[in-house]
Design an enzyme around this catalytic site. Sequence first.
Site, PDB file in Angstrom:
ATOM      1  N   HIS A 309      36.846   8.448   5.994  1.00 46.23           N
ATOM      2  CA  HIS A 309      37.699   7.420   6.608  1.00 46.23           C
ATOM      3  C   HIS A 309      38.279   6.529   5.522  1.00 46.23           C
ATOM      4  CE1 HIS A 309      39.012   4.159   9.224  1.00 46.23           C
ATOM      5  NE2 HIS A 309      38.996   5.069  10.173  1.00 46.23           N
ATOM      6  N   ASP A 366      35.829  10.760  15.417  1.00 45.65           N
ATOM      7  CA  ASP A 366      36.239  12.033  16.020  1.00 45.65           C
ATOM      8  C   ASP A 366      35.173  13.120  15.957  1.00 45.65           C
ATOM      9  OD1 ASP A 366      38.842  11.210  16.758  1.00 45.65           O
ATOM     10  OD2 ASP A 366      39.444  11.308  14.666  1.00 45.65           O
TER      11      ASP A 366
HETATM   12  N1  CMC Z   1      36.403  16.828   3.675  1.00 43.79           N
HETATM   13  C1  CMC Z   1      36.340  17.074   2.355  1.00 43.79           C
HETATM   14  N2  CMC Z   1      36.719  16.194   1.405  1.00 43.79           N
HETATM   15  C2  CMC Z   1      37.190  15.016   1.826  1.00 43.79           C
HETATM   16  C3  CMC Z   1      37.283  14.682   3.180  1.00 43.79           C
HETATM   17  C4  CMC Z   1      36.869  15.623   4.126  1.00 43.79           C
HETATM   18  N3  CMC Z   1      36.937  15.361   5.433  1.00 43.79           N
HETATM   19  N4  CMC Z   1      37.802  13.441   3.292  1.00 43.79           N
HETATM   20  C5  CMC Z   1      38.029  13.000   2.044  1.00 43.79           C
HETATM   21  N5  CMC Z   1      37.658  13.941   1.151  1.00 43.79           N
HETATM   22  C6  CMC Z   1      37.671  13.845  -0.319  1.00 43.79           C
HETATM   23  C7  CMC Z   1      39.072  14.001  -0.873  1.00 43.79           C
HETATM   24  O1  CMC Z   1      39.340  15.376  -1.167  1.00 43.79           O
HETATM   25  C8  CMC Z   1      39.009  13.157  -2.103  1.00 43.79           C
HETATM   26  O2  CMC Z   1      38.292  13.855  -3.095  1.00 43.79           O
HETATM   27  P1  CMC Z   1      38.675  13.646  -4.659  1.00 43.79           P
HETATM   28  O3  CMC Z   1      38.357  12.210  -4.951  1.00 43.79           O
HETATM   29  O4  CMC Z   1      37.812  14.617  -5.367  1.00 43.79           O
HETATM   30  O5  CMC Z   1      40.141  13.961  -4.785  1.00 43.79           O
HETATM   31  C9  CMC Z   1      38.131  11.974  -1.666  1.00 43.79           C
HETATM   32  O6  CMC Z   1      37.291  12.515  -0.641  1.00 43.79           O
HETATM   33  C10 CMC Z   1      38.917  10.789  -1.111  1.00 43.79           C
HETATM   34  O7  CMC Z   1      39.735  11.277  -0.063  1.00 43.79           O
HETATM   35  P2  CMC Z   1      41.172  10.725   0.272  1.00 43.79           P
HETATM   36  O8  CMC Z   1      41.921  11.789   0.985  1.00 43.79           O
HETATM   37  O9  CMC Z   1      41.786  10.124  -0.947  1.00 43.79           O
HETATM   38  O10 CMC Z   1      40.792   9.544   1.245  1.00 43.79           O
HETATM   39  P3  CMC Z   1      41.738   8.871   2.285  1.00 43.79           P
HETATM   40  O11 CMC Z   1      41.224   7.513   2.531  1.00 43.79           O
HETATM   41  O12 CMC Z   1      43.163   8.980   1.883  1.00 43.79           O
HETATM   42  O13 CMC Z   1      41.560   9.820   3.588  1.00 43.79           O
HETATM   43  C11 CMC Z   1      41.046  10.687   5.674  1.00 43.79           C
HETATM   44  C12 CMC Z   1      40.936   9.469   4.742  1.00 43.79           C
HETATM   45  C13 CMC Z   1      40.502  10.300   7.043  1.00 43.79           C
HETATM   46  C14 CMC Z   1      42.495  11.100   5.836  1.00 43.79           C
HETATM   47  C15 CMC Z   1      40.198  11.852   5.079  1.00 43.79           C
HETATM   48  O14 CMC Z   1      38.853  11.474   4.921  1.00 43.79           O
HETATM   49  C16 CMC Z   1      40.298  13.120   5.914  1.00 43.79           C
HETATM   50  O15 CMC Z   1      41.251  13.901   5.756  1.00 43.79           O
HETATM   51  N6  CMC Z   1      39.328  13.369   6.856  1.00 43.79           N
HETATM   52  C17 CMC Z   1      39.415  14.508   7.735  1.00 43.79           C
HETATM   53  C18 CMC Z   1      40.351  14.197   8.891  1.00 43.79           C
HETATM   54  C19 CMC Z   1      39.737  13.239   9.875  1.00 43.79           C
HETATM   55  O16 CMC Z   1      38.589  13.369  10.277  1.00 43.79           O
HETATM   56  N7  CMC Z   1      40.553  12.250  10.315  1.00 43.79           N
HETATM   57  C20 CMC Z   1      40.137  11.268  11.306  1.00 43.79           C
HETATM   58  C21 CMC Z   1      40.020   9.903  10.719  1.00 43.79           C
HETATM   59  S1  CMC Z   1      39.134   8.753  11.816  1.00 43.79           S
HETATM   60  C22 CMC Z   1      40.136   8.601  13.203  1.00 43.79           C
HETATM   61  C23 CMC Z   1      41.313   7.741  12.962  1.00 43.79           C
HETATM   62  O17 CMC Z   1      41.151   6.533  12.820  1.00 43.79           O
HETATM   63  O18 CMC Z   1      42.397   8.281  12.913  1.00 43.79           O
END
Ligand code: CMC
Length: 432
Positions: A309, A366
């Site tokens: 998140h 989720d």
């Molecule tokens: N699985 C594997 N790796 C992950 C995941 C995941 N679900 N989420 C983040 N990472 C890794 C990402 O690859 C990155 O690694 P590195 O530092 O080595 O490059 C690190 O963690 C930071 O991730 P980020 O993408 O920079 O973080 P963010 O804050 O931009 O993304 C997120 C947040 C929710 C988009 C992401 O965690 C994700 O894609 N999760 C899966 C989709 C999901 O469950 N979404 C629902 C969010 S909660 C409901 C809502 O409020 O919408």
Amino acid sequence: MSNTVSESATLEYNGKKIVLPVVTGTEGEQAIDISSLRKSTGLVTLDPGFVNTASCYSKITYIDGENGVLRYRGYPIEELVEHGIFIDTAYLLVNGELPNDSQHREFSRLLNECSLIHEDMRHFFDSFPRGSHPMHILSTMINAMAAFYPDVDLKSLDEDINQSCARVISIVRTLAAFAYKRSIGEPIVYPRHDLSYCANFLNMMFDSPVRPYQIRPEAVRLLNVLFIIHADHEQNCSTSAVRTIGSAQVNLYATISAGISALSGPLHGGANQSVIEMLKMIHEDGDVNKFLKMAKEKDNPFRLMGFGHRVYKTYDPRAAIAKRECENYLKLIKYQDPLLDIAHRVEEAALTDSYFVDRHLYPNVDFYTGILYRAMGIPENMLTVMFAIARLPGWVAHWREMIGSSTKLVRPRQVYTGQECRHLEEDYRKVK
Ligand code: CMC
């Protein structure tokens, strides 16, 4: 209870010192106010994804992502869940205070009165191709409401605004149920004046002329809980879409429709459907570790859906509630879902794996909610629609807060990295 200017930050640039105020919110979060930066320096700030940017002041929802705290209008999410009445949470979000008895009755009456859709809108459902995703249908239908219902603008009376807000909160559930009925080829079921908000929705979804639906109080209670935990989440992607579109003073329905579209993405609300798809894949394959490994591979687009998140760097409090409800509800209705066991195994494996631990990736809202909705009979392609129905009060609250403040048109700047000025005539000559 308001923000205060407590300190300042000094930016040094080109030998010049610029003093910028630091504002402090009611829970002590601090932000450097850069609103005068461009005027005084010609500089803009660059923050892709707005990871470090507060886009507004807001009094609606507070999140402490480090400690897993979520409060609506100051009330902890756990207490609101305990109270268990979604429409009271909706009222709280939109109006700032919980309703007293007469306000509760009046709000229920208003939701009831506004629950029918214009009969002419019913025909629209026939024009969507079979198999259309209900989120697409929902955002289109909400947008179409602007053509059927008088819109409110910034100068409207409070009463009219209340009516429009109640209409959109109420109708979204009618539209969602109609879209579902249409997708399975069954006759639509109209809302009933004698049913509560959540019971009415379940009845519109599952009642049929040949199979009368028995409304189960435990399902109604659960739906209230699920709707409450989804009702708002401060400046997330869809709410930011609502505020952005709304800042151009477009109508309320177009604004909400934009929120629904943003929510449908798998990185946002669409994740609940993706979680179920992923758990099914893991169940079929049987190898949890294989999927964990895939999620960790840099060049593999696969992510562990329902994990991670932007704000929470600990267990999402909504996920904790959903997990507890999941275990209790499935036991209560004696429903065994193999996906719950898979979810437990995935969570256990991820929370002991250094990749997820180091990046503070925990289950988000989720991760468990799809399993609960499945247990209630909600089909997979309706999962994100459920999120949208629940998020309506949050979007409406933010829209109201925005129109009630002196919000400027949202119009970010950019750092241009394209071609420098060039001339057509010379380039035509070169290619000929
Ligand atoms: N699985 C594997 N790796 C992950 C995941 C995941 N679900 N989420 C983040 N990472 C890794 C990402 O690859 C990155 O690694 P590195 O530092 O080595 O490059 C690190 O963690 C930071 O991730 P980020 O993408 O920079 O973080 P963010 O804050 O931009 O993304 C997120 C947040 C929710 C988009 C992401 O965690 C994700 O894609 N999760 C899966 C989709 C999901 O469950 N979404 C629902 C969010 S909660 C409901 C809502 O409020 O919408």
